[in-house]
Design a protein around this motif. Structure first.
Motif, mmCIF file in Angstrom:
data_model
loop_
_atom_site.group_PDB
_atom_site.id
_atom_site.type_symbol
_atom_site.label_atom_id
_atom_site.label_comp_id
_atom_site.label_asym_id
_atom_site.label_seq_id
_atom_site.Cartn_x
_atom_site.Cartn_y
_atom_site.Cartn_z
ATOM 1 N N GLU A 1 67.199 34.700 25.065
ATOM 2 C CA GLU A 1 67.926 35.950 24.830
ATOM 3 C C GLU A 1 68.249 36.653 26.153
ATOM 4 O O GLU A 1 69.370 37.098 26.378
ATOM 5 N N ALA A 2 67.227 36.743 27.024
ATOM 6 C CA ALA A 2 67.458 37.447 28.295
ATOM 7 C C ALA A 2 68.518 36.730 29.102
ATOM 8 O O ALA A 2 69.391 37.358 29.707
ATOM 9 N N GLN A 3 68.469 35.406 29.118
ATOM 10 C CA GLN A 3 69.446 34.671 29.927
ATOM 11 C C GLN A 3 70.856 34.793 29.366
ATOM 12 O O GLN A 3 71.820 34.856 30.117
ATOM 13 N N GLU A 4 70.975 34.860 28.036
ATOM 14 C CA GLU A 4 72.308 35.091 27.456
ATOM 15 C C GLU A 4 72.808 36.471 27.887
ATOM 16 O O GLU A 4 73.939 36.641 28.309
ATOM 17 N N GLU A 5 71.900 37.452 27.795
ATOM 18 C CA GLU A 5 72.287 38.838 28.116
ATOM 19 C C GLU A 5 72.618 38.974 29.609
ATOM 20 O O GLU A 5 73.600 39.598 29.994
ATOM 21 N N VAL A 6 71.779 38.356 30.435
ATOM 22 C CA VAL A 6 72.024 38.374 31.887
ATOM 23 C C VAL A 6 73.376 37.733 32.180
ATOM 24 O O VAL A 6 74.153 38.221 33.006
ATOM 25 N N VAL B 1 62.853 43.353 29.722
ATOM 26 C CA VAL B 1 61.926 43.146 28.601
ATOM 27 C C VAL B 1 61.325 41.742 28.672
ATOM 28 O O VAL B 1 60.129 41.547 28.423
ATOM 29 N N ALA B 2 62.153 40.766 29.055
ATOM 30 C CA ALA B 2 61.631 39.391 29.166
ATOM 31 C C ALA B 2 60.497 39.341 30.183
ATOM 32 O O ALA B 2 59.462 38.702 29.953
ATOM 33 N N ALA B 3 60.678 40.019 31.314
ATOM 34 C CA ALA B 3 59.630 40.012 32.343
ATOM 35 C C ALA B 3 58.372 40.695 31.813
ATOM 36 O O ALA B 3 57.246 40.226 32.040
ATOM 37 N N ALA B 4 58.570 41.800 31.077
ATOM 38 C CA ALA B 4 57.411 42.514 30.520
ATOM 39 C C ALA B 4 56.694 41.634 29.490
ATOM 40 O O ALA B 4 55.458 41.552 29.483
ATOM 41 N N GLU B 5 57.453 40.948 28.655
ATOM 42 C CA GLU B 5 56.828 40.075 27.654
ATOM 43 C C GLU B 5 56.050 38.949 28.334
ATOM 44 O O GLU B 5 54.970 38.562 27.890
ATOM 45 N N HIS B 6 56.610 38.441 29.424
ATOM 46 C CA HIS B 6 55.901 37.362 30.126
ATOM 47 C C HIS B 6 54.607 37.899 30.737
ATOM 48 O O HIS B 6 53.576 37.224 30.720
ATOM 49 N N GLY B 7 54.665 39.120 31.237
ATOM 50 C CA GLY B 7 53.454 39.751 31.771
ATOM 51 C C GLY B 7 52.376 39.836 30.689
ATOM 52 O O GLY B 7 51.199 39.515 30.938
ATOM 53 N N ILE B 8 52.781 40.245 29.499
ATOM 54 C CA ILE B 8 51.808 40.358 28.397
ATOM 55 C C ILE B 8 51.311 38.973 27.986
ATOM 56 O O ILE B 8 50.117 38.769 27.722
ATOM 57 N N ALA B 9 52.228 37.988 27.966
ATOM 58 C CA ALA B 9 51.819 36.618 27.614
ATOM 59 C C ALA B 9 50.757 36.119 28.597
ATOM 60 O O ALA B 9 49.734 35.555 28.192
ATOM 61 N N LEU B 10 50.982 36.380 29.882
ATOM 62 C CA LEU B 10 50.018 35.922 30.894
ATOM 63 C C LEU B 10 48.696 36.693 30.794
ATOM 64 O O LEU B 10 47.618 36.131 30.982
ATOM 65 N N LEU B 11 48.814 37.987 30.474
ATOM 66 C CA LEU B 11 47.602 38.812 30.321
ATOM 67 C C LEU B 11 46.711 38.224 29.219
ATOM 68 O O LEU B 11 45.503 38.039 29.399
#
Ligand SMILES: NC(=O)c1ccc[n+]([C@@H]2O[C@H](COP(=O)([O-])OP(=O)(O)OC[C@H]3O[C@@H](n4cnc5c(N)ncnc54)[C@H](O)[C@@H]3O)[C@@H](O)[C@H]2O)c1
Ligand SMILES: O=C(O)[C@H](O)COP(=O)(O)O
Length: 613
Positions: free
Chosen positions: A357-362, A170-180
């Protein structure tokens, strides 16, 4: 073949026994008993209560560990890991958090540790494994991509590799949207101008996203999450992914299209494929030339998917209006990178997975996997897991490489149509008593590892297939013979193929058997062939006429490509024939093109036993 390396028994029985800990319930500690006992116990047991739950998710101090014991493992955390995960590791071992080590520092430390936890910056090469002098037993990759770990060396030297495949999706997807969004509205450029004291309202007029078409290239875990979010922005979402299930895409309101359709229709492109031999440099001059003028590209996948120089040319020619890049073919990119300084390119330093959040989960996910692996258990995220009891493995071993190779071959013959149904037919004297779990897992492994970032093993194969929307249908046909199997057939439900002769009754079919201990391809579609299933295989369909075989061979010879096997099979004299050719190294696109132009040749394709990078 790759399969035999991944399957090679890793020295689980020699794993250091993890120190007794209040976090570990007695049944979680598996001693150094036989691997078969460990593996079957693992498979039979329902998923146990999560270690991380015991450790506490809110960074509360973990339960105290019993006083130091001689067997307590040492764990090197080489890149920044979330505190919760570090606490979990500290509960079972001595943890050394040493970030930003030089290569020499890593080589010096590695023989002092039982496990290492890394992200994408640390390269765990053969040299590192060898420098560990056999002590290193577990590599934990806190993320998805394991392209920075030499898996072959890990397996050969008895080291388990585990990763955290889902926690940062989800973090990667959110970053994709942020960059878009940032790309569409020139946010970084406008911000930089303001910080430099300029108020440039006319210069940074952007483009709207609503009503525009977003082409998702690679509709897997991250791609589908990006699609879901882009729908919320009012975009029309299409996806190019030759292996994706149309039904899964339709459920998200996404249409799977061909590459040419994607290129013609996309206003924005978001890249989400793994880096594989097929996708390396996929965005090249030819592809850019087919894009709608003024398209914009976001890449949070892997830098190598784009040919940097070609993107630079497309930007300079105005074909591509802008690009947002999180990943680079070399990280960090060198100063002469042709893209970073371009005014229409915005960049982030591989931040896709970098949310708190992603890094805690990872961190939790990888700590759990590392502890499990140190404890001699198999976890679903074990990348190079031993898969079965040695006696079962020994009997099935020759067919393991065959199942993997047939899965790999079948998926590489799929064209743009996508597929959901996989049919596996075993010809076995055992009949219904055949234990096909390992073979089924190997077919799935061959297919998914060719096209996804997934690392498939016996534990996770069915789950991963289900997540991809694959329906696996197995049939056992009784056969005569002394071997456990005489033949395996693998078919995928698809009416078109890169090699049309491979299609029989709306299925792409390949079959094989084991000869002198080695996997052989024995059928493609309705044509019998006889070819070792290793290295590079070229399939040619031609009119059955004199001279073609010589012409094809001389094309290979002119490029110094050595032919290891060649078989020709025909329907009947003077009709059509297919040639199956094994070559020692991958033929270039130019050779394939030259063969396809030989008079009488109707189609050519190639596949390889090499897995995704
Ligand atoms: N920037 C970051 O920090 C970050 C974070 C997570 C993942 N990633 C990267 O994102 C990418 C996607 O990760 P994922 O977890 O979604 O992987 P995934 O395996 O779930 O999905 C990959 C998809 O690509 C498709 N694909 C394979 N070959 C293709 C081709 N030639 N053309 C089109 N589609 C093809 C597959 O069918 C699959 O659906 C990977 O490269 C991964 O390493 C980057
Ligand atoms: O492969 C991954 O998980 C991502 O590219 C993230 O890599 P990172 O852990 O180095 O941020």
């Amino acid at each position: 073949m790759q399969a035999s390396l991944c399957m090679s028994p890793v020295a689980v029985a020699q794993q250091p026994k993890v120190a007794s800990s209040a976090l570990m319930r007695p049944q979680q500690r598996v001693g150094a008993g036989s691997r078969s006992a460990q593996v079957s116990g693992m498979l039979a047991a329902p998923r146990r209560a999560s270690l991380r739950a015991a450790a506490g998710r809110k960074r509360t101090p973990v339960v105290a560990v019993a006083a130091a014991e001689p067997t307590k493992p040492t764990i090197l955390v080489a890149e920044k890991l979330g505190d919760g995960g570090v606490d979990m590791l500290k509960a079972v071992g001595t943890v050394d958090c040493s970030y930003d080590m030089t290569k020499d520092e890593l080589l010096a430390k590695i023989s002092l540790v039982d496990a290492i936890v890394i992200r994408s910056a640390t390269k765990v090469t053969r040299e590192v494994f060898e420098a560990s002098k056999g002590r290193l037993k577990v590599v934990g990759r806190a993320g998805v991509g394991i392209d920075n770990v030499d898996l072959t060396a890990a397996s050969e030297l008895g080291c388990l590799v585990v990763n955290a495949p889902t926690a940062n999706t989800v973090a990667a997807a959110e970053h994709g949207i942020a960059l878009l969004c940032a790309l569409a509205r020139n946010v970084p450029q406008a911000d930089a101008a303001m910080k430099a004291g300029r108020w440039e309202r006319n210069k940074w007029v952007g483009v709207s996203m609503v009503g525009k078409t977003l082409a998702i290239m690679g509709f897997g875990k991250v791609g589908s999450e990006v699609a879901r979010r882009a729908k919320g922005l009012g975009m029309t979402v299409i996806a190019y992914d030759p292996y994706a299930s149309q039904e899964k895409a339709a459920a998200l309101g996404v249409k799977i299209v061909t590459m040419d359709e994607a290129l013609a229709q996309g206003d924005f492109f978001s890249l989400h494929t793994p880096l594989t031999p097929n996708t390396k440099g996929m965005f090249n001059d030819e592809l850019f030339s087919k894009m709608k003028k003024g398209a914009r590209i976001v890449n949070v996948a892997r830098g190598g998917v784009i040919d940097d120089a070609a993107l630079r040319r497309a930007l300079d020619a105005g074909i591509v209006a802008g690009a947002a890049l999180d990943v680079f073919s070399t990280e960090p990119p060198p100063e002469d990178n042709p893209l970073v300084s371009h005014p229409a390119v915005i960049c982030t330093p591989h931040l896709g997975a970098s949310t708190k959040e992603a890094q805690e989960e990872v961190a939790y996910e990888i700590a759990e996997a590392v502890i499990s692996a140190l404890n001699g258990e198999l976890t679903p995220s074990c990348v190079n897991a031993p898969m079965m009891a040695p006696e079962v493995l020994k009997e099935l071993q020759p067919f393991v490489a065959l199942a993997d190779g047939l899965g790999r071959a079948a998926v590489q013959l799929v064209e743009d149509s996508g597929f959901a149904d996989v049919f596996i037919t075993y010809h076995s004297p055992r009949g219904d008593d055949l234990d096909s779990r390992l073979l089924r897992a190997m077919v799935i492994k061959g297919m998914l590892e060719q096209i996804t970032t997934s690392q498939v093993n016996l534990v996770n194969a069915d789950l991963l297939a289900k997540k991809r929307g694959l329906r696996i249908v197995e049939t056992v046909v009784p056969a005569e013979g002394t071997q456990v199997l005489t033949q395996i057939e693998v078919a995928v439900g698809a009416s078109t193929s890169k090699f049309s002769s491979a299609v029989v009754d709306d299925r792409i079919e390949v079959a094989g058997s084991v000869k002198s201990g080695a996997p052989f391809l024995t059928r493609v579609g309705a044509y019998d062939v006889d070819l070792a299933l290793e290295g590079e295989v070229v399939l040619v369909r031609q009119t059955d006429q004199p001279g073609i075989i010589a012409a094809v061979s001389s094309e290979f010879a002119s490029q110094k490509l050595n032919i290891s096997y060649m078989t020709v099979s025909r329907e009947s004299k003077g009709t059509e024939a297919i040639m199956a050719i094994g070559v020692d190294s991958a033929p270039s696109a130019a050779v394939v093109e030259a063969v396809s132009k030989i008079k009488g040749v109707q189609e050519v394709t190639l596949f390889s036993d090499k897995r995704a990078a």
